[in-house]
Design an enzyme around this catalytic site. Structure first.
Site, PDB file in Angstrom:
ATOM      1  N   LYS A   1     -12.951 -22.342  47.625  1.00 19.18           N
ATOM      2  CA  LYS A   1     -14.247 -22.446  48.301  1.00 19.18           C
ATOM      3  C   LYS A   1     -14.399 -23.801  48.986  1.00 19.18           C
ATOM      4  O   LYS A   1     -15.056 -23.914  50.026  1.00 19.18           O
ATOM      5  CB  LYS A   1     -15.371 -22.231  47.294  1.00 19.18           C
ATOM      6  CG  LYS A   1     -16.777 -22.333  47.880  1.00 19.18           C
ATOM      7  CD  LYS A   1     -17.825 -22.037  46.824  1.00 19.18           C
ATOM      8  CE  LYS A   1     -19.230 -22.242  47.323  1.00 19.18           C
ATOM      9  NZ  LYS A   1     -20.249 -21.919  46.297  1.00 19.18           N
TER      10      LYS A   1
ATOM     11  N   ASP B   1     -23.356 -14.481  44.170  1.00 19.60           N
ATOM     12  CA  ASP B   1     -23.096 -15.915  44.065  1.00 19.60           C
ATOM     13  C   ASP B   1     -21.593 -16.095  44.202  1.00 19.60           C
ATOM     14  O   ASP B   1     -20.841 -15.816  43.267  1.00 19.60           O
ATOM     15  CB  ASP B   1     -23.605 -16.451  42.723  1.00 19.60           C
ATOM     16  CG  ASP B   1     -23.205 -17.907  42.481  1.00 19.60           C
ATOM     17  OD1 ASP B   1     -22.731 -18.573  43.421  1.00 19.60           O
ATOM     18  OD2 ASP B   1     -23.376 -18.376  41.336  1.00 19.60           O
TER      19      ASP B   1
ATOM     20  N   ASP C   1     -28.163 -28.615  40.816  1.00 18.41           N
ATOM     21  CA  ASP C   1     -27.135 -27.579  40.762  1.00 18.41           C
ATOM     22  C   ASP C   1     -25.754 -28.210  40.881  1.00 18.41           C
ATOM     23  O   ASP C   1     -25.333 -28.629  41.960  1.00 18.41           O
ATOM     24  CB  ASP C   1     -27.379 -26.586  41.911  1.00 18.41           C
ATOM     25  CG  ASP C   1     -26.384 -25.425  41.915  1.00 18.41           C
ATOM     26  OD1 ASP C   1     -25.474 -25.419  41.078  1.00 18.41           O
ATOM     27  OD2 ASP C   1     -26.531 -24.528  42.770  1.00 18.41           O
TER      28      ASP C   1
ATOM     29  N   GLU D   1     -27.957 -22.060  47.558  1.00 19.60           N
ATOM     30  CA  GLU D   1     -27.886 -21.830  46.114  1.00 19.60           C
ATOM     31  C   GLU D   1     -29.108 -22.368  45.362  1.00 19.60           C
ATOM     32  O   GLU D   1     -29.658 -21.664  44.506  1.00 19.60           O
ATOM     33  CB  GLU D   1     -26.590 -22.430  45.558  1.00 19.60           C
ATOM     34  CG  GLU D   1     -25.347 -21.653  45.989  1.00 19.60           C
ATOM     35  CD  GLU D   1     -24.055 -22.368  45.694  1.00 19.60           C
ATOM     36  OE1 GLU D   1     -24.100 -23.458  45.085  1.00 19.60           O
ATOM     37  OE2 GLU D   1     -22.991 -21.854  46.075  1.00 19.60           O
TER      38      GLU D   1
END
Length: 576
Positions: A74, A12, A174, A151
């Site tokens: 990211k 992850d 999420d 994800e």
């Protein structure tokens, strides 16, 4: 000596934290890093000696050395933006590669096995450029990645493994440090079918912190006549707001204290009272943004909120009470956190890795996924007697269950047309210019004739590994042409990979076995900046003891001094 075995892990790669997991005899488990911690901060810092720090030590230095530290990169994946550290510009994929390489080293040390392949997760709403940058980061880190999965899909895999015999429709919400995804899925007899997905790649827990920073900065400016503009002062304020955000998940009120904070040209002691309800009012614009992706995911799945049997919360930011309240209100039910929200995505990536290698532990589990974006071609249309080109015509719609194959028939637009340029795009906009181009090829040998006479079928075939085959057929001659757009073709070439790896090899990395000491000192330095009086003096002595012990190179003295410093740092951090 026995040769090292090889294994495939799940990773992850998060905005705030990254994790690596593997499938064991009792199911998926997180592999701890060199500090014995499950979560590795996605942070890079370069110290005064030019050594690269990855993880907890780097994150701690963000408050004391912001100009030498990079976090939340990211969000820049797939863009040209860079971060400048110690005189060098780093792209987001280069910084991510450093995090991946650290995870790889820690996993190999823990498992005693060489790791050259991984399943890596990305936000469901990551576009092609962002996914390509993720693959580049893996290439640079020396990881072969044949599967990149969404994800929420990974979270569904981990959840489904524990609920194989249930029949239900669930929603995975999420909210991580920098991205937000919602996925609607159905579980029937071990088959997990993804039915709808949506998200926002610029929305996450960092936005809640940034809203607090703005609120506190405005209050400081109003009271003291100057803003918090100094880089170090702003970094300290950001860290204090991050801690305050976490405390407000459990408390109604908290105090934010920053001694000797530079405001304008002077240093002042700042102490602010933060009330949860007032902070939630400041967060309302962020909360409003959460609703739209939820509604889109439900619509794409052909479901309403009352059709959802269970809502699964994923990501550290879902601990914020107002987020939980919003989700409960939108779905009309209390959400579930039956699996650790910070770990479930990595655990699901390990399940996908086990599926890939045919592990018997997951033989009863089947998962489908969906296309996160619409795929189509550029076309020209006649509007009001004028030819308009660059119109996006979908062939495979967003939300289509994969693997899938879809075909659409097109016709020539000009008299005597013998060629056709097939331009492939991804996106949701009506004009190709607003979407992302994936590739193009030319169809030749079309029989000459009047405009509109010749028909050409264009078929899109898209699989779970992200491979897209575009096939055109001239119907009158049955002549076929094919373009394959695959993840391998979008990776860096071998020369570029070797060049990037050579650049990484030139960096000086802090010794892995010394990282616990460096991390303890970095964390203590960050807390020292926020202390005052006797507490600061006490912590300063503890820091000096560890530095002195390091000079002796006596392991027992170093271990004793480090443990004492960690205990004191933890105690003072809880009080500040």
């Amino acid at each position: 000596m026995q040769p090292m075995t090889h294994t495939v892990v799940g990773i992850d790669l998060g905005t705030s934290y990254s994790l690596v997991a593997t499938m064991g005899g009792e199911g998926p488990r997180i592999i701890p890093n060199s500090l014995g911690e499950a979560l590795t901060p996605s942070a890079i810092s370069i110290d005064d000696d030019g050594e690269v720090l990855v993880g907890a030590a780097a994150r701690a230095r963000a408050a004391t050395h912001p100009e030498r530290t990079a976090m939340s990169f990211k969000r820049d994946m797939g863009t040209a933006r860079t971060r400048r550290l110690d005189g060098r510009d780093y792209r987001a994929e280069e910084l991510s590669a450093l995090v991946l390489a650290s995870l790889k080293r820690d996993a190999e040390a823990a498992l005693g096995a060489a790791i050259d392949e991984a399943v890596v997760t990305v936000p469901a709403y990551f576009g092609e450029a962002q996914r390509r940058a993720t693959r580049h980061a893996c290439d640079i880190a020396g990881l072969r990645v044949e599967r990149i999965i969404n994800e929420p899909t990974a979270a569904a895999l981990a959840y489904g493994l524990h609920n194989l015999h249930k029949e239900m429709r669930a929603a995975v919400v999420d909210l991580g440090g920098g991205t937000f995804d919602v996925t609607v899925l159905e579980i029937i007899e071990g088959v997990i079918e993804i039915q709808g997905s949506s998200g926002d790649v610029t929305l996450g827990g960092d936005d809640f912190v940034e809203a607090l920073v703005k609120r506190c900065s405005d209050q400081i400016a109003a009271e003291h006549g100057a803003p918090v503009s100094d880089a170090l002062a702003r970094a300290r304020l950001w860290r204090a707001c991050e801690v305050a955000k976490r405390r407000l998940s459990d408390l109604d009120r908290t105090t934010l204290a920053l001694p000797q904070l530079r405001v304008g040209r002077k240093e002042i002691d700042v102490e602010l009272e933060l009330d949860r309800h007032a902070c939630e009012a400041a967060w309302q614009p962020i909360l409003d943004r959460l609703g739209r992706p939820i509604r889109i995911a439900l619509r794409d799945a052909g479901a309403s909120a009352r059709d959802i049997d269970e809502v699964l919360l994923v990501g550290g930011a879902t601990r914020i009470p107002c987020v939980q309240h919003l989700v409960a209100t939108l779905f009309g039910r209390l959400p579930s956190r039956s699996l650790p929200p910070d770990e479930i995505v990595a655990l699901g990536a390990a399940v996908q890795a086990a599926l890939k290698v045919g592990d018997a532990a997951v033989e009863d589990l089947v998962v489908t996924d969906i296309a996160p974006f619409t795929l189509g071609v550029a076309t020209a249309e006649t509007l009001m007697a004028q030819m308009v080109s660059g119109v996006f015509t979908p062939i495979l719609e967003r939300g289509t269950v994969l693997p899938a194959s879809r075909v659409k028939t097109f016709h020539t637009v000009a008299e005597g047309q013998k060629r056709l340029l097939v331009e492939v795009y991804q996106g949701e906009h009506s004009l190709c210019a607003d979407n992302e181009k994936l590739g193009e090829y030319e169809v030749k040998g079309i029989p000459s004739g009047p405009a509109g006479e010749e028909a050409i079928d264009i078929r899109f075939t898209y699989d779970l590994n992200g491979l897209l085959e575009v096939e055109s057929t001239v119907l009158s001659t049955r002549k076929k042409s094919t373009l394959v757009i695959e993840p391998q073709a979008r990776r860096l070439d071998k020369k570029a990979i070797k060049r990037a790896q050579r650049d990484m090899a030139r960096l000086k990395f802090h010794p892995r076995d010394a990282l616990p000491n460096r991390t303890a000192l970095a964390r203590a330095d960050a807390v020292y900046a926020e202390c005052r009086g006797p507490e600061r003096e006490l912590l300063g002595l503890a820091i000096a003891r560890l530095r002195t012990a390091l000079e002796t190179q006596e392991p027992s003295l170093i271990d004793s001094a480090r443990e004492a410093l960690i205990a004191l740092t933890t105690q003072l951090a809880a009080a500040t």
